[in-house]
Design an enzyme around this catalytic site. Structure first.
Site, PDB file in Angstrom:
ATOM      1  N   CYS A   2      -6.315 -16.537  11.306  1.00  0.00           N
ATOM      2  CA  CYS A   2      -5.836 -17.708  12.039  1.00  0.00           C
ATOM      3  C   CYS A   2      -6.540 -18.973  11.558  1.00  0.00           C
ATOM      4  O   CYS A   2      -7.656 -18.912  11.058  1.00  0.00           O
ATOM      5  CB  CYS A   2      -6.135 -17.563  13.520  1.00  0.00           C
ATOM      6  SG  CYS A   2      -5.431 -16.092  14.242  1.00  0.00           S
ATOM      7  N   ARG A  27      -4.144 -19.302   3.888  1.00  0.00           N
ATOM      8  CA  ARG A  27      -4.834 -18.186   4.525  1.00  0.00           C
ATOM      9  C   ARG A  27      -3.853 -17.142   5.064  1.00  0.00           C
ATOM     10  O   ARG A  27      -4.269 -16.066   5.477  1.00  0.00           O
ATOM     11  CB  ARG A  27      -5.669 -18.715   5.703  1.00  0.00           C
ATOM     12  CG  ARG A  27      -6.806 -19.609   5.282  1.00  0.00           C
ATOM     13  CD  ARG A  27      -7.222 -20.526   6.418  1.00  0.00           C
ATOM     14  NE  ARG A  27      -7.667 -19.792   7.586  1.00  0.00           N
ATOM     15  CZ  ARG A  27      -8.938 -19.573   7.890  1.00  0.00           C
ATOM     16  NH1 ARG A  27      -9.878 -20.033   7.121  1.00  0.00           N
ATOM     17  NH2 ARG A  27      -9.269 -18.924   8.970  1.00  0.00           N
ATOM     18  N   TRP A  71      -2.478 -15.437  12.766  1.00  0.00           N
ATOM     19  CA  TRP A  71      -2.370 -14.172  12.019  1.00  0.00           C
ATOM     20  C   TRP A  71      -2.588 -13.124  13.091  1.00  0.00           C
ATOM     21  O   TRP A  71      -3.705 -12.909  13.568  1.00  0.00           O
ATOM     22  CB  TRP A  71      -3.433 -14.148  10.927  1.00  0.00           C
ATOM     23  CG  TRP A  71      -3.667 -12.836  10.262  1.00  0.00           C
ATOM     24  CD1 TRP A  71      -4.602 -11.904  10.599  1.00  0.00           C
ATOM     25  CD2 TRP A  71      -2.980 -12.306   9.129  1.00  0.00           C
ATOM     26  NE1 TRP A  71      -4.529 -10.835   9.744  1.00  0.00           N
ATOM     27  CE2 TRP A  71      -3.555 -11.042   8.834  1.00  0.00           C
ATOM     28  CE3 TRP A  71      -1.928 -12.768   8.324  1.00  0.00           C
ATOM     29  CZ2 TRP A  71      -3.119 -10.250   7.778  1.00  0.00           C
ATOM     30  CZ3 TRP A  71      -1.512 -11.970   7.277  1.00  0.00           C
ATOM     31  CH2 TRP A  71      -2.093 -10.740   7.015  1.00  0.00           C
ATOM     32  N   ASN A  97      -9.548 -18.776  17.481  1.00  0.00           N
ATOM     33  CA  ASN A  97      -9.712 -17.771  16.418  1.00  0.00           C
ATOM     34  C   ASN A  97     -10.728 -16.760  16.902  1.00  0.00           C
ATOM     35  O   ASN A  97     -11.698 -17.141  17.558  1.00  0.00           O
ATOM     36  CB  ASN A  97     -10.314 -18.393  15.151  1.00  0.00           C
ATOM     37  CG  ASN A  97      -9.289 -19.112  14.328  1.00  0.00           C
ATOM     38  OD1 ASN A  97      -8.138 -19.204  14.718  1.00  0.00           O
ATOM     39  ND2 ASN A  97      -9.732 -19.633  13.201  1.00  0.00           N
ATOM     40  N   GLY A  98     -10.558 -15.504  16.502  1.00  0.00           N
ATOM     41  CA  GLY A  98     -11.539 -14.482  16.878  1.00  0.00           C
ATOM     42  C   GLY A  98     -10.885 -13.426  17.750  1.00  0.00           C
ATOM     43  O   GLY A  98      -9.658 -13.370  17.877  1.00  0.00           O
ATOM     44  N   GLU A 467     -11.036   4.370  -7.928  1.00  0.00           N
ATOM     45  CA  GLU A 467     -10.840   2.982  -7.489  1.00  0.00           C
ATOM     46  C   GLU A 467     -11.539   2.003  -8.447  1.00  0.00           C
ATOM     47  O   GLU A 467     -10.996   0.943  -8.775  1.00  0.00           O
ATOM     48  CB  GLU A 467     -11.348   2.826  -6.041  1.00  0.00           C
ATOM     49  CG  GLU A 467     -11.425   1.403  -5.499  1.00  0.00           C
ATOM     50  CD  GLU A 467     -10.101   0.645  -5.473  1.00  0.00           C
ATOM     51  OE1 GLU A 467      -9.051   1.237  -5.760  1.00  0.00           O
ATOM     52  OE2 GLU A 467     -10.137  -0.568  -5.199  1.00  0.00           O
ATOM     53  N   LYS A 471      -9.664  -0.946 -10.433  1.00  0.00           N
ATOM     54  CA  LYS A 471     -10.057  -2.363 -10.343  1.00  0.00           C
ATOM     55  C   LYS A 471     -10.272  -2.942 -11.731  1.00  0.00           C
ATOM     56  O   LYS A 471      -9.813  -4.027 -12.044  1.00  0.00           O
ATOM     57  CB  LYS A 471     -11.346  -2.548  -9.536  1.00  0.00           C
ATOM     58  CG  LYS A 471     -11.297  -2.524  -8.050  1.00  0.00           C
ATOM     59  CD  LYS A 471     -10.500  -3.585  -7.371  1.00  0.00           C
ATOM     60  CE  LYS A 471      -9.040  -3.231  -7.282  1.00  0.00           C
ATOM     61  NZ  LYS A 471      -8.573  -2.541  -6.106  1.00  0.00           N
ATOM     62  N   GLU A 474      -6.858  -3.234 -13.766  1.00  0.00           N
ATOM     63  CA  GLU A 474      -5.858  -4.220 -13.345  1.00  0.00           C
ATOM     64  C   GLU A 474      -6.310  -5.663 -13.564  1.00  0.00           C
ATOM     65  O   GLU A 474      -5.485  -6.515 -13.856  1.00  0.00           O
ATOM     66  CB  GLU A 474      -5.371  -3.979 -11.908  1.00  0.00           C
ATOM     67  CG  GLU A 474      -6.368  -4.216 -10.822  1.00  0.00           C
ATOM     68  CD  GLU A 474      -5.823  -3.908  -9.436  1.00  0.00           C
ATOM     69  OE1 GLU A 474      -4.658  -4.171  -9.157  1.00  0.00           O
ATOM     70  OE2 GLU A 474      -6.611  -3.400  -8.607  1.00  0.00           O
ATOM     71  N   HIS A 490     -13.679  19.257 -19.837  1.00  0.00           N
ATOM     72  CA  HIS A 490     -12.445  20.032 -19.993  1.00  0.00           C
ATOM     73  C   HIS A 490     -11.383  19.257 -20.784  1.00  0.00           C
ATOM     74  O   HIS A 490     -10.197  19.508 -20.622  1.00  0.00           O
ATOM     75  CB  HIS A 490     -11.911  20.437 -18.613  1.00  0.00           C
ATOM     76  CG  HIS A 490     -12.861  21.325 -17.876  1.00  0.00           C
ATOM     77  ND1 HIS A 490     -13.110  22.627 -18.251  1.00  0.00           N
ATOM     78  CD2 HIS A 490     -13.657  21.094 -16.808  1.00  0.00           C
ATOM     79  CE1 HIS A 490     -14.007  23.164 -17.425  1.00  0.00           C
ATOM     80  NE2 HIS A 490     -14.354  22.247 -16.552  1.00  0.00           N
ATOM     81  N   LYS A 589       1.447  -8.375  -5.159  1.00  0.00           N
ATOM     82  CA  LYS A 589       0.586  -7.999  -4.029  1.00  0.00           C
ATOM     83  C   LYS A 589       1.258  -6.927  -3.179  1.00  0.00           C
ATOM     84  O   LYS A 589       0.620  -6.000  -2.725  1.00  0.00           O
ATOM     85  CB  LYS A 589       0.287  -9.244  -3.181  1.00  0.00           C
ATOM     86  CG  LYS A 589      -0.688  -9.011  -2.048  1.00  0.00           C
ATOM     87  CD  LYS A 589      -2.087  -8.750  -2.567  1.00  0.00           C
ATOM     88  CE  LYS A 589      -3.046  -8.295  -1.504  1.00  0.00           C
ATOM     89  NZ  LYS A 589      -4.207  -7.603  -2.082  1.00  0.00           N
TER      90      LYS A 589
HETATM   91  O1  M6R Z   1      -0.076  -2.573   0.708  1.00  0.00           O
HETATM   92  P1  M6R Z   1      -0.477  -1.210   0.250  1.00  0.00           P
HETATM   93  O2  M6R Z   1      -1.857  -0.816   0.659  1.00  0.00           O
HETATM   94  O3  M6R Z   1       0.518  -0.154   0.642  1.00  0.00           O
HETATM   95  O4  M6R Z   1      -0.450  -1.300  -1.336  1.00  0.00           O
HETATM   96  C1  M6R Z   1      -0.591  -0.169  -2.142  1.00  0.00           C
HETATM   97  C2  M6R Z   1      -0.919  -0.546  -3.566  1.00  0.00           C
HETATM   98  O5  M6R Z   1       0.136  -1.266  -4.144  1.00  0.00           O
HETATM   99  C3  M6R Z   1      -2.196  -1.403  -3.624  1.00  0.00           C
HETATM  100  O6  M6R Z   1      -3.253  -0.739  -2.996  1.00  0.00           O
HETATM  101  C4  M6R Z   1      -2.592  -1.697  -5.087  1.00  0.00           C
HETATM  102  O7  M6R Z   1      -2.919  -0.514  -5.737  1.00  0.00           O
HETATM  103  C5  M6R Z   1      -3.773  -2.664  -5.064  1.00  0.00           C
HETATM  104  N1  M6R Z   1      -3.311  -4.011  -4.878  1.00  0.00           N
HETATM  105  C6  M6R Z   1      -4.595  -2.564  -6.298  1.00  0.00           C
HETATM  106  O8  M6R Z   1      -5.721  -3.384  -6.203  1.00  0.00           O
END
Ligand code: M6R
Length: 594
Positions: A2, A27, A71, A97-98, A467, A471, A474, A490, A589
């Site tokens: 928010c 935001r 939000w 907010n909060g 993960e 990161k 990407e 293996h 996103k």
């Molecule tokens: O909105 P979601 O958590 O369902 O998104 C799933 C993936 O598209 C998302 O986690 C994606 O792998 C990340 N943006 C990568 O950093």
């Protein structure tokens, strides 16, 4: 997250408020509103965008007003839940907010006293409390109202019989922009920058009384002076709070995000986590479905839920589950999705629902499609995540999965109590790591020279290796693969050369000794090793080329600090390579196609 704004001064308030709200749009928000002070309050709300709010505004010459972008956290996005909220008399308006943690008790009590509520929000208790205590002095009424409130807040209140604004802050940011015969209140610096670069940051417990010519600030009933600061940022810099990218800003928000996610669910009186979701005795097992980063969070969740609750847990990639013959008996299906809009996850959720399974979604976005499909919802309160690469939403998902595991834990009271104590320590541990982030820049410079890398871990840290690799690939475009440390021999051993660095994740659990043996095997193939290891682990130093030190935590929570270390490693590596970190090529996103 928010955004709040308020204005008192020489200009007409309406256009200033609209402009300030636009400056907070980045935001993310789902509804908005403003209130202008006059003989009566003039209130406008819109369940959509600021532009459509703007179109509905009538000319108004008031010089005082408040505004909000919402939000949603309590109550879905709608006009009725949009701020400002008012009391029964319609004379008081508040933007907030909060999270008011005890709003249900307060609402019940106020309802008994005759107050009538018209929204589903926690915020609405504030104007009603102010109404209850108002005796001609808004400052005194606010001071008395906050005594009754537990939780975090930054709010601005106004009353038709009172000139100016009264603001209060506890655990949510609130600043005052100082202009020439004017003050602009805001939750964030970008809102005020079109008018002034002079700001005061209010502190927890502060109450401010603002009129056109004066500002009075008190704390614990005593008048206090708060220092004035000059903001040297451009608008874009300010939106990133001085950080170079949204990704690093979001990484730095994680201590707060962890706190916000567990707040309200852990009892203050006993070692109990109550999510309001019961573990139905009829359930035979749990299936978690998710994609990408959310899938990796779910894999950690599988470890903790299984080990604390003894309930069998499976995790499937949503897009694979959609084409599989996975047997669903009395299975409880949990979808983990930050956006709540990922097409693969939505389809999987629908499939589970059609099979008659009980469904739960863990998401960040109130009112998202997933929440409308699932039977139950748990929100992670990470706030909007702007960088395409998920960071704070991942850590918030982990926090929620720990809470689930603790809520259903069959462990004894003492071990549950000590895990809950550790969980509460996590924000500080993550902060410690962030305070020393420079330690990672050297390793990042080194990693940035390579085109391929492996990430390895064991047990609960294998998903963190996945993960970490995701990161890195990407945002830095380095090819990276996550592997269970025991699997390299293996096959992938064939790729180990001095040109293939390996990032090894450690935890002081039953995997430690074997992982050390794996590191030695990797070193024997001449691959450089960067290890992530806890403070005080001197043994590992002998075998690796670089060390990233993380604070000591219980092994079960090591995924959190290890993941944050890898987020920083990926970030600084990508920065070294000059990549467009917040908007990596070919990625979106929210992935709304299957
Ligand atoms: O909105 P979601 O958590 O369902 O998104 C799933 C993936 O598209 C998302 O986690 C994606 O792998 C990340 N943006 C990568 O950093």
């Amino acid at each position: 997250m928010c955004g709040i704004v308020g204005y008192v001064g020489k200009r007409q308030a309406q256009p200033v408020l609209v402009n300030c709200l636009k400056r907070l749009e980045y935001r993310g928000y789902d509804s908005c509103g403003i209130a202008l002070l006059g003989k009566n309050l003039e209130i406008y709300k819109d369940a959509m965008r600021i532009e459509s709010l703007e179109k509905s505004l009538r000319p108004n010459s008031s010089h005082t007003g408040i505004g909000h972008t919402r939000w949603a956290t309590h109550g879905k996005p709608s006009q009725k839940n949009a701020h400002p909220h008012t009391d029964c008399t319609g004379k008081i308006a508040v933007v907030h907010n909060g999270v008011i943690e005890n709003f249900l008790q307060l609402r019940e009590q106020l309802t008994k006293e005759g107050h009538v509520f018209s929204s589903d929000t926690d915020t609405e208790v504030i104007p009603h409390l102010i109404e209850k205590y108002y005796q001609g002095n808004l400052e005194q009424a606010v001071s008395r109202a906050i005594v009754d409130i537990t939780g975090s807040y930054a709010f601005v209140a106004m009353h038709v019989d009172w000139r100016g604004l009264v603001v209060a802050r506890n655990e949510s940011p609130l600043i005052l922009g100082i202009g020439d015969k004017e003050f602009i209140v805001a939750s964030d610096v970008p809102a005020v920058l079109d008018y002034t670069d002079r700001v005061i940051y209010l502190e927890d417990g502060d109450i401010g009384v603002i009129t056109e010519n004066a500002l009075k600030c008190t704390s614990n009933g005593k008048q206090v002076e708060r220092a004035e600061h000059r903001i040297p940022w451009s608008m874009e810099e300010a939106q990133k709070a001085g950080h170079e990218h949204f990704m690093i800003k979001e990484i730095h928000e994680q201590p707060r995000v962890i706190r916000n996610t567990y707040k309200g669910y852990i009892s203050a009186l006993e070692p109990v986590v109550n999510l309001g979701i019961s573990k139905n005795a009829d359930i035979s097992d749990i299936l978690i479905i998710a994609c990408g980063t959310s899938y990796y969070a779910s894999l950690v969740g599988k470890h903790v839920i299984q080990s604390l609750s003894q309930i069998p847990v499976r995790v499937e990639i949503a897009s694979e589950f959609n084409y599989s013959d996975t047997v669903l008996g009395k299975t409880w299906v949990i979808a983990v999705t930050q956006s709540g809009e990922t097409a693969d996850s939505l389809r999987a959720l629908k499939k589970a629902k059609e099979s008659g399974c009980r469904t739960l979604v863990i998401t960040n976005v109130v009112g998202s499609t997933a929440t409308r499909i699932a039977d139950e919802t748990l929100y992670i309160t990470a706030g909007p995540e702007i960088c395409v690469a998920a960071t704070k939403s991942f850590i918030a998902q982990l926090t929620m999965l720990y809470l689930l595991a603790l809520a259903w834990s069959s462990a004894g009271v003492r071990s549950r109590a000590s895990l809950i104590t550790e969980l509460r320590q996590l924000p500080n541990k993550v902060q410690e790591l962030l305070d020393r982030e420079e330690q990672i820049t050297e390793q990042a410079k080194y990693l940035a020279r390579y085109e391929n890398a492996f990430f390895v871990g064991r047990g609960i840290n294998f998903p963190i290796a996945l993960e970490g690799a995701l990161k890195l690939k990407e945002i830095s475009y380095i090819h990276a693969e996550g592997y269970p440390a025991g699997e390299l021999k293996h096959g992938p051993f064939a790729l180990l050369t001095p040109e293939t660095p390996v990032v090894a994740l450690t935890a002081r659990d039953n995997t430690y000794d074997t992982l050390l043996a794996n590191i030695k095997e990797i070193k024997a193939r001449e691959s450089p090793v960067i290890a992530v290891a806890q403070e005080g682990d001197d043994e590992i130093e002998k075998y690796v080329d670089f060390l990233i030190r993380v604070p000591r935590v219980e092994p079960v929570f090591s995924p959190v600090v290890n993941a944050v270390a890898l987020q920083l490693l990926a970030y600084y590596t990508a920065r070294e390579r000059g990549c467009p970190i917040d908007t990596p090529r070919n990625l979106a996103k929210s992935v709304t196609v299957e």
